[in-house]
Design an enzyme around this catalytic site. Sequence first.
Site, PDB file in Angstrom:
ATOM      1  N   LYS A 138       4.951   7.545   9.395  1.00  0.00           N
ATOM      2  CA  LYS A 138       4.238   7.303  10.645  1.00  0.00           C
ATOM      3  C   LYS A 138       5.155   7.263  11.863  1.00  0.00           C
ATOM      4  O   LYS A 138       4.764   7.702  12.944  1.00  0.00           O
ATOM      5  CB  LYS A 138       3.439   6.003  10.542  1.00  0.00           C
ATOM      6  CG  LYS A 138       2.286   6.055   9.550  1.00  0.00           C
ATOM      7  CD  LYS A 138       1.599   4.710   9.445  1.00  0.00           C
ATOM      8  CE  LYS A 138       0.557   4.644   8.353  1.00  0.00           C
ATOM      9  NZ  LYS A 138      -0.681   5.355   8.679  1.00  0.00           N
ATOM     10  N   ASP A 176       9.131   1.703   0.621  1.00  0.00           N
ATOM     11  CA  ASP A 176       8.111   2.480   1.317  1.00  0.00           C
ATOM     12  C   ASP A 176       8.160   2.074   2.784  1.00  0.00           C
ATOM     13  O   ASP A 176       7.589   1.070   3.189  1.00  0.00           O
ATOM     14  CB  ASP A 176       6.733   2.218   0.714  1.00  0.00           C
ATOM     15  CG  ASP A 176       5.635   3.063   1.366  1.00  0.00           C
ATOM     16  OD1 ASP A 176       5.927   3.730   2.384  1.00  0.00           O
ATOM     17  OD2 ASP A 176       4.505   3.045   0.853  1.00  0.00           O
ATOM     18  N   TYR A 213       0.850  -1.188   0.000  1.00  0.00           N
ATOM     19  CA  TYR A 213       0.000   0.000   0.000  1.00  0.00           C
ATOM     20  C   TYR A 213       0.886   1.238   0.000  1.00  0.00           C
ATOM     21  O   TYR A 213       1.807   1.350   0.814  1.00  0.00           O
ATOM     22  CB  TYR A 213      -0.911   0.013   1.229  1.00  0.00           C
ATOM     23  CG  TYR A 213      -1.716   1.290   1.335  1.00  0.00           C
ATOM     24  CD1 TYR A 213      -2.782   1.522   0.475  1.00  0.00           C
ATOM     25  CD2 TYR A 213      -1.386   2.273   2.263  1.00  0.00           C
ATOM     26  CE1 TYR A 213      -3.513   2.703   0.544  1.00  0.00           C
ATOM     27  CE2 TYR A 213      -2.107   3.455   2.344  1.00  0.00           C
ATOM     28  CZ  TYR A 213      -3.166   3.664   1.469  1.00  0.00           C
ATOM     29  OH  TYR A 213      -3.871   4.838   1.533  1.00  0.00           O
TER      30      TYR A 213
END
Length: 438
Positions: free
Chosen positions: A265, A237, A155
């Site tokens: 994050k 990622d 994702y």
Amino acid sequence: MNSEFPCPPPQRAFTTSEAMLDRAQQVIPLGSQTFSKSRTQYPVGASPLFLERGDGCRVWDPDGNEYIDFVSSLLCVTLGYRDPDVDAAVKAQLENGVILSLPHRLESDVAELICELVPCAEMVRFGKNGSDATAGAVRVARAYTGRDHVAVCGYHGWQDWYIGSTARNLGVPQATRDLTHGFTFNDLSSLEGVFNKYPGQIAAVILEPMNIDWPSPGFLEEVRRRSHDEGALLVFDETITGFRFAKGGVQEYFGVTPDLACFGKGLANGYPLSALAGRRDIMKLMEEIFFSFTFGGETLSLAAAKAVLHKLQREPVLETIKEVGQYLLDGLGVLLNDAKAGHIFNARGHPSWSFLTISDQPNATSLEIRTLLLQELHQNGILSLGSHNLSYAHGASEIDVLLDTYRAVLPMIGEAVDSGDITARLRCDPLAPLFKVR
């Protein structure tokens, strides 16, 4: 319910949450700014739908219910809510301004820290969301290689270049969708298939280097080799894994260095900040492509990030999270075996970010089982989406509460699956199918 199982706790009410959702949906599509925090993920009637505050690893909803939070704001809270070091840094910077008319020294401070910690990082640019960083990585890779196509695995955010390759592609032009091609984690032949179908056209191979499953031995190394053989850049990622699996991310953890990496994050303990980092010769092209944000140099988030990165260097944050997470996985493995529920549930992932995955059963779908699981966890004061997103604030005592809850809930779910009455035990409608990327 079979008498061998404990009586359920008094039913928690979510009436204020549900009223707030009704109000929000009048002015906010879906009632939430974030898809993963919306009613599509939390069964209405069996879940809190809003939160009022957080402290450490605990949160409180508008109805006054307290929870141990295993969502951790979708993994962006690494240290815990209201971490005193982060709060102090933000309060101090607030006295000097939030956004100024020229760059602030904090931009260099944090960029230098990232370059010190992350193996691939020689230069850094900041954004606000992980999608900013991944979109920037793809754009600069296209500029560097002169190619248009991208291979993806995992994702990578909401922007057109990626989301057009998923079932959530409404509004994305077909011409954009045609440039992004998925491959399967731990399946080198699927990546080879992309290279064979688009020879000399792949600008970047971008993947989450780990999510639910561990990379097979040699997989990441071979992805890097084949990407470079084909003239493509390798992009990790690390929006989730960065500053979580290791101070230098997965690339440090597994010893495989990409050309570019995306972070988000784990960077600022909940403050909005992301980063794209990588090789100097590639990153210098960021001066030529357009990658610019009014709030990219916003100082409160940078102050938070500086405090987080210093704390990671100063204290055993990640070591502690991993130790607590392993304690959870070990205990959960025993419970699944004792409950004879291994055909329904499986514990997977890294100790700091593990998953209780669910398989379809002859008498129940995985979504029906998931709905019952979340219903019972929420009733027992555990906020969860089915994963264990740990922070530095979680300790053995919180894990013991979770394991005690699983000890009561998992056999009950197993009995419900065997008897075919999952839906009869629900206080809400089952969750509906959504697009899947992991």
